[in-house]
Design a protein around this motif. Structure first.
Motif, PDB file in Angstrom:
ATOM      1  N   ASN A 113       0.916  -1.286   0.055  1.00 14.83           N
ATOM      2  CA  ASN A 113       0.098  -0.137  -0.651  1.00 14.83           C
ATOM      3  C   ASN A 113       0.573   1.083  -0.012  1.00 14.83           C
ATOM      4  OD1 ASN A 113      -2.659  -1.242  -0.044  1.00 14.83           O
ATOM      5  ND2 ASN A 113      -2.908  -1.626   2.133  1.00 14.83           N
ATOM      6  N   PHE A 114       1.732   1.009   0.559  1.00 11.71           N
ATOM      7  CA  PHE A 114       3.113   2.408   0.896  1.00 11.71           C
ATOM      8  C   PHE A 114       3.726   2.960  -0.635  1.00 11.71           C
ATOM      9  CE2 PHE A 114       7.572   4.004   1.598  1.00 11.71           C
ATOM     10  CZ  PHE A 114       6.740   4.956   2.042  1.00 11.71           C
ATOM     11  N   ILE A 115       4.211   1.618  -1.598  1.00 10.65           N
ATOM     12  CA  ILE A 115       5.095   1.557  -2.262  1.00 10.65           C
ATOM     13  C   ILE A 115       3.557   2.211  -3.682  1.00 10.65           C
ATOM     14  CG2 ILE A 115       5.915   0.177  -4.883  1.00 10.65           C
ATOM     15  CD1 ILE A 115       7.523   0.415  -2.104  1.00 10.65           C
ATOM     16  N   GLN A 116       2.650   1.778  -3.170  1.00  8.22           N
ATOM     17  CA  GLN A 116       1.533   2.284  -4.648  1.00  8.22           C
ATOM     18  C   GLN A 116       1.030   3.726  -4.285  1.00  8.22           C
ATOM     19  OE1 GLN A 116      -1.596  -0.486  -3.911  1.00  8.22           O
ATOM     20  NE2 GLN A 116      -1.078  -2.459  -4.930  1.00  8.22           N
ATOM     21  N   GLN A 117       1.441   4.316  -4.127  1.00  9.48           N
ATOM     22  CA  GLN A 117       1.285   5.649  -3.514  1.00  9.48           C
ATOM     23  C   GLN A 117       1.591   6.607  -4.334  1.00  9.48           C
ATOM     24  OE1 GLN A 117      -1.252   6.928  -1.487  1.00  9.48           O
ATOM     25  NE2 GLN A 117      -1.244   4.869  -1.062  1.00  9.48           N
ATOM     26  N   LYS A 118       1.165   7.450  -4.506  1.00 11.30           N
ATOM     27  CA  LYS A 118       1.150   8.587  -6.020  1.00 11.30           C
ATOM     28  C   LYS A 118       2.824   8.891  -5.703  1.00 11.30           C
ATOM     29  CE  LYS A 118      -2.951   9.174  -7.910  1.00 11.30           C
ATOM     30  NZ  LYS A 118      -3.581   8.860  -7.317  1.00 11.30           N
ATOM     31  N   LEU A 119       2.885   9.076  -4.856  1.00 10.97           N
ATOM     32  CA  LEU A 119       4.517  10.435  -4.312  1.00 10.97           C
ATOM     33  C   LEU A 119       5.466   9.064  -4.028  1.00 10.97           C
ATOM     34  CD1 LEU A 119       6.305  13.180  -2.861  1.00 10.97           C
ATOM     35  CD2 LEU A 119       5.847  11.923  -0.289  1.00 10.97           C
ATOM     36  N   ILE A 120       5.576   8.249  -3.811  1.00  8.77           N
ATOM     37  CA  ILE A 120       6.580   7.038  -3.609  1.00  8.77           C
ATOM     38  C   ILE A 120       6.774   6.285  -5.198  1.00  8.77           C
ATOM     39  CG2 ILE A 120       7.139   5.411  -2.212  1.00  8.77           C
ATOM     40  CD1 ILE A 120       6.568   7.300  -0.839  1.00  8.77           C
ATOM     41  N   LEU A 121       5.736   6.733  -6.124  1.00 13.57           N
ATOM     42  CA  LEU A 121       5.716   5.371  -7.387  1.00 13.57           C
ATOM     43  C   LEU A 121       7.112   6.796  -7.887  1.00 13.57           C
ATOM     44  CD1 LEU A 121       2.108   4.506  -7.803  1.00 13.57           C
ATOM     45  CD2 LEU A 121       4.678   3.120  -7.640  1.00 13.57           C
ATOM     46  N   SER A 122       6.365   8.179  -7.851  1.00 14.41           N
ATOM     47  CA  SER A 122       7.203   9.338  -8.613  1.00 14.41           C
ATOM     48  C   SER A 122       8.300   9.501  -7.821  1.00 14.41           C
ATOM     49  CB  SER A 122       6.553  10.795  -8.060  1.00 14.41           C
ATOM     50  OG  SER A 122       5.321  10.693  -8.529  1.00 14.41           O
ATOM     51  N   LEU A 123       9.472   9.507  -7.227  1.00 13.68           N
ATOM     52  CA  LEU A 123      10.580   9.114  -5.949  1.00 13.68           C
ATOM     53  C   LEU A 123      10.913   7.644  -6.876  1.00 13.68           C
ATOM     54  CD1 LEU A 123       9.376  10.585  -2.710  1.00 13.68           C
ATOM     55  CD2 LEU A 123      10.742  11.528  -4.764  1.00 13.68           C
ATOM     56  N   LEU A 124      10.311   6.949  -6.394  1.00 17.18           N
ATOM     57  CA  LEU A 124      10.552   5.014  -6.999  1.00 17.18           C
ATOM     58  C   LEU A 124      11.868   4.355  -7.754  1.00 17.18           C
ATOM     59  CD1 LEU A 124      11.427   3.013  -5.047  1.00 17.18           C
ATOM     60  CD2 LEU A 124       9.665   1.363  -5.621  1.00 17.18           C
ATOM     61  N   ILE A 125      10.106   4.570  -9.757  1.00 14.72           N
ATOM     62  CA  ILE A 125      10.278   4.609 -10.291  1.00 14.72           C
ATOM     63  C   ILE A 125      11.721   5.176 -11.410  1.00 14.72           C
ATOM     64  CG2 ILE A 125       9.550   4.396 -12.583  1.00 14.72           C
ATOM     65  CD1 ILE A 125       6.290   4.034 -10.877  1.00 14.72           C
ATOM     66  N   PRO A 126      12.009   6.673 -10.754  1.00 16.48           N
ATOM     67  CA  PRO A 126      12.787   6.998 -11.406  1.00 16.48           C
ATOM     68  C   PRO A 126      13.783   6.974 -11.524  1.00 16.48           C
ATOM     69  CG  PRO A 126      11.359   9.276 -11.475  1.00 16.48           C
ATOM     70  CD  PRO A 126      11.068   7.382 -11.107  1.00 16.48           C
ATOM     71  N   GLY A 127      14.246   6.371  -9.847  1.00 17.79           N
ATOM     72  CA  GLY A 127      15.621   6.151  -9.591  1.00 17.79           C
ATOM     73  C   GLY A 127      15.237   4.219  -9.818  1.00 17.79           C
ATOM     74  N   LEU A 128      14.521   3.723 -10.222  1.00 20.14           N
ATOM     75  CA  LEU A 128      14.902   1.774 -10.739  1.00 20.14           C
ATOM     76  C   LEU A 128      15.645   2.241 -11.850  1.00 20.14           C
ATOM     77  CD1 LEU A 128      11.248   0.702  -8.792  1.00 20.14           C
ATOM     78  CD2 LEU A 128      14.627  -0.164  -8.629  1.00 20.14           C
ATOM     79  N   PHE A 129      14.133   3.260 -12.706  1.00 18.47           N
ATOM     80  CA  PHE A 129      15.263   2.979 -14.390  1.00 18.47           C
ATOM     81  C   PHE A 129      16.128   3.057 -14.214  1.00 18.47           C
ATOM     82  CE2 PHE A 129      15.385   5.471 -17.786  1.00 18.47           C
ATOM     83  CZ  PHE A 129      14.680   4.728 -18.552  1.00 18.47           C
ATOM     84  N   LEU A 130      16.686   4.562 -13.522  1.00 15.64           N
ATOM     85  CA  LEU A 130      17.488   4.906 -13.808  1.00 15.64           C
ATOM     86  C   LEU A 130      18.735   3.821 -13.627  1.00 15.64           C
ATOM     87  CD1 LEU A 130      17.851   8.843 -13.466  1.00 15.64           C
ATOM     88  CD2 LEU A 130      17.792   8.097 -15.757  1.00 15.64           C
ATOM     89  N   PHE A 131      18.989   3.787 -12.430  1.00 19.29           N
ATOM     90  CA  PHE A 131      19.648   1.840 -12.319  1.00 19.29           C
ATOM     91  C   PHE A 131      20.165   1.250 -12.767  1.00 19.29           C
ATOM     92  CE2 PHE A 131      19.762  -2.232  -9.386  1.00 19.29           C
ATOM     93  CZ  PHE A 131      20.795  -1.063  -8.837  1.00 19.29           C
ATOM     94  N   PHE A 132      18.633   0.817 -13.295  1.00 21.25           N
ATOM     95  CA  PHE A 132      18.763  -0.574 -14.430  1.00 21.25           C
ATOM     96  C   PHE A 132      19.628   0.274 -15.578  1.00 21.25           C
ATOM     97  CE2 PHE A 132      14.621  -1.651 -12.365  1.00 21.25           C
ATOM     98  CZ  PHE A 132      15.504  -2.829 -11.941  1.00 21.25           C
TER      99      PHE A 132
END
Length: 167
Positions: free
Chosen positions: A143-162
């Protein structure tokens, strides 16, 4: 960006439609067990594809992570506003199709209509989930991961990491 917002809106509508159709057969936790991971993965995928598309346009600029986060958060804000407008129209003109009214009736409470609280819903709400929690750790975490703010911070970081691992 509008395609991503439309897909996110469609996912939210599908979620509401399932709540309407299941009615009183919703699990005690308020959600079918199989639906939460499916909705979460689809939202995650839409954000990830949006970040890939945004990266293709800004790959040669500085501060890529900040720009990707700002674009992702802008997508979150646009989706929040569009969904609020849709909730307001549904509540006012089509109350029989409002999943919030059905959910509140199941809980035995009165629903007074959608509330426009972007600061709370987008910035404070995700951290309240961690404070209050759910019945299990995994449900609270997802539920925490699905929040829009967390997705906005997490996904760009994951993408750049990959992207960095790939090259």
């Amino acid at each position: 960006m509008l395609y991503s917002a439309a897909v996110l809106l469609a996912i939210n509508l599908l979620d509401g439609f399932i709540i309407l159709k299941r009615g009183s057969r919703i699990t005690p936790d308020g959600y079918p067990h199989w639906l939460n991971p499916l909705i979460g993965v689809s939202i995650f995928l839409v954000y990830f594809l949006f970040v890939i598309k945004a990266y293709q346009q800004i790959r040669n600029k500085k501060n890529i992570y900040l720009k990707l986060v700002s674009w992702s958060f802008l997508l979150s804000v646009i989706t929040y506003i569009l969904f609020y407008i849709l909730q307001l129209i549904t509540f006012k003109y089509f109350p029989q199709w409002d999943p919030s009214i059905v959910s509140y009736k199941e809980l035995g409470a009165e629903y007074s209509g959608p509330q426009f609280r972007p600061f709370y819903d987008l910035l404070i709400g995700p951290f309240e989930i961690l404070y209050y929690g759910s019945s299990t750790f995994l449900r609270t975490f997802f539920n925490f991961i699905q929040q829009k703010l967390i997705l906005s911070l997490l996904i760009p970081g994951l993408f750049l990491f990959f992207k960095k691992i790939k090259s």
